[in-house]
Write an enzyme that holds these catalytic residues in place. Structure first.
Site, PDB file in Angstrom:
ATOM      1  N   SER A  38       0.654  -1.241  -0.148  1.00  0.00           N
ATOM      2  CA  SER A  38      -0.038  -0.175  -0.037  1.00  0.00           C
ATOM      3  C   SER A  38       0.926   1.251   0.048  1.00  0.00           C
ATOM      4  CB  SER A  38      -0.898  -0.002   1.090  1.00  0.00           C
ATOM      5  OG  SER A  38      -2.149   0.825   0.898  1.00  0.00           O
ATOM      6  N   ASP A 151      -5.691  -3.742  -2.629  1.00  0.00           N
ATOM      7  CA  ASP A 151      -4.491  -3.542  -1.546  1.00  0.00           C
ATOM      8  C   ASP A 151      -3.845  -4.575  -0.920  1.00  0.00           C
ATOM      9  OD1 ASP A 151      -3.311  -2.349   0.752  1.00  0.00           O
ATOM     10  OD2 ASP A 151      -4.695  -0.651   1.086  1.00  0.00           O
TER      11      ASP A 151
END
Length: 302
Positions: A38, A151
């Site tokens: 991320s 993610d």
């Protein structure tokens, strides 16, 4: 002193990674490999491309955070968008592939079709970053080949095992941005794409959809804290650096310079532990890279 880094996810907290890198470089630690999830994936890739921490801080400080997550009409399903972020990343990285990076680098995403973690270390770097930062339901997923990627923090918030696979004989330093599970949660703030007068913001945040997004973001944060705890226990990094960014929400607008200072302070606290860990690997004969054996940008202590 050679190390591998695992840079964790945390949205806006991720700017603290830059301060950690600056402090490590100042103490002559050499990052020989880096993995990121991320926000950590963004910093990992830009650093591996040859940018110094000072250059990254200057570039990030110029970003208009009010426009960062504006949703464009041609984007996929998501409450917010990444098209503007993609343009910014392309300005930093162009069409670089992972083969063009100066040190080994991987980022982590999750394929929602199979429910499996996907390690991205080939192909176009910007595409991999857009996958690793795609918070499910908030940002559109990224399609790469047969994968529908979101993610990486869904399964691996701090990619210690990935960093270790890049440099198996080096100590792994994990930079963790999520608060410990025992700390109480915080109210998630809604990121608005433009500057809006305070009274209107107040009305927007009381709408049911805004309240629903806030609850969802808090739930994501809680889940990631627990997954982080379990993964750190299982993957067992040699050193953990935990910047004091607990009060920062995943999508908050932040003072970039303050965030980098928080990263530096956190790195300062673990320097003795880090020196001991690197010294131990040397005594055990586990140095992976010979002197001068890795490419590095001029100015870095490589």
């Amino acid at each position: 002193m050679d190390i591998a880094l695992a840079l964790g996810g945390g949205g806006s907290r991720g700017y603290a990674h830059v301060g950690v890198l600056r402090r490590l470089e100042a103490e002559r630690f050499r990052v020989r490999a880096v993995a990121g999830t991320s926000a950590g994936g963004i910093v990992a890739c830009i650093y591996a491309a040859g940018y110094t921490p000072d250059e990254m801080e200057a570039l990030f400080a110029k970003i208009d955070q009010n426009k960062l997550f504006a949703l464009s009409l041609n984007e996929g399903p998501g409450l917010l968008g990444l098209s503007h972020a993609a343009k910014i990343l392309e300005g930093f990285l162009g069409d670089r592939t992972f083969a063009d990076l100066e040190i080994p680098c991987s980022v982590v995403a999750v394929d929602i079709k199979s429910g499996r973690e996907v390690i991205l270390n080939k192909g176009r770097v910007v595409d991999a970053i857009l996958a690793t930062i795609a918070i499910p339901g908030v940002f559109p997923p990224k399609f790469i080949g047969d994968y529908e990627l979101v993610d990486g923090a869904v399964l691996d918030p701090v990619p210690v095992s990935v960093a270790r696979s890049l440099a198996p004989r080096l100590p792994v330093v994990a930079v963790v941005l999520s608060p410990p599970v025992e700390k109480p949660g915080r109210i998630a703030r809604i990121p608005l794409p433009v500057k809006i007068p305070a009274p209107i913001v107040e009305r927007i945040t009381h709408l049911r959809v805004a309240q629903a997004l806030s609850v969802f973001m808090q739930s994501v944060d809680i889940g990631q804290r627990m997954i982080t705890k379990l993964r750190l226990e299982a993957d067992d990094p040699e050193v953990i650096i935990r910047p004091d960014v607990d009060e920062i929400g995943l999508l908050d607008k932040v003072d970039i310079h303050r965030m980098t200072r928080l990263g530096e302070k956190a790195a300062d606290k673990v320097l003795p532990e880090l020196v001991r860990s690197v010294s131990w690997t040397r005594r055990m004969g586990r140095q992976l890279f010979p002197a001068g054996g890795v490419r590095g940008k001029a100015g870095r202590s490589r």
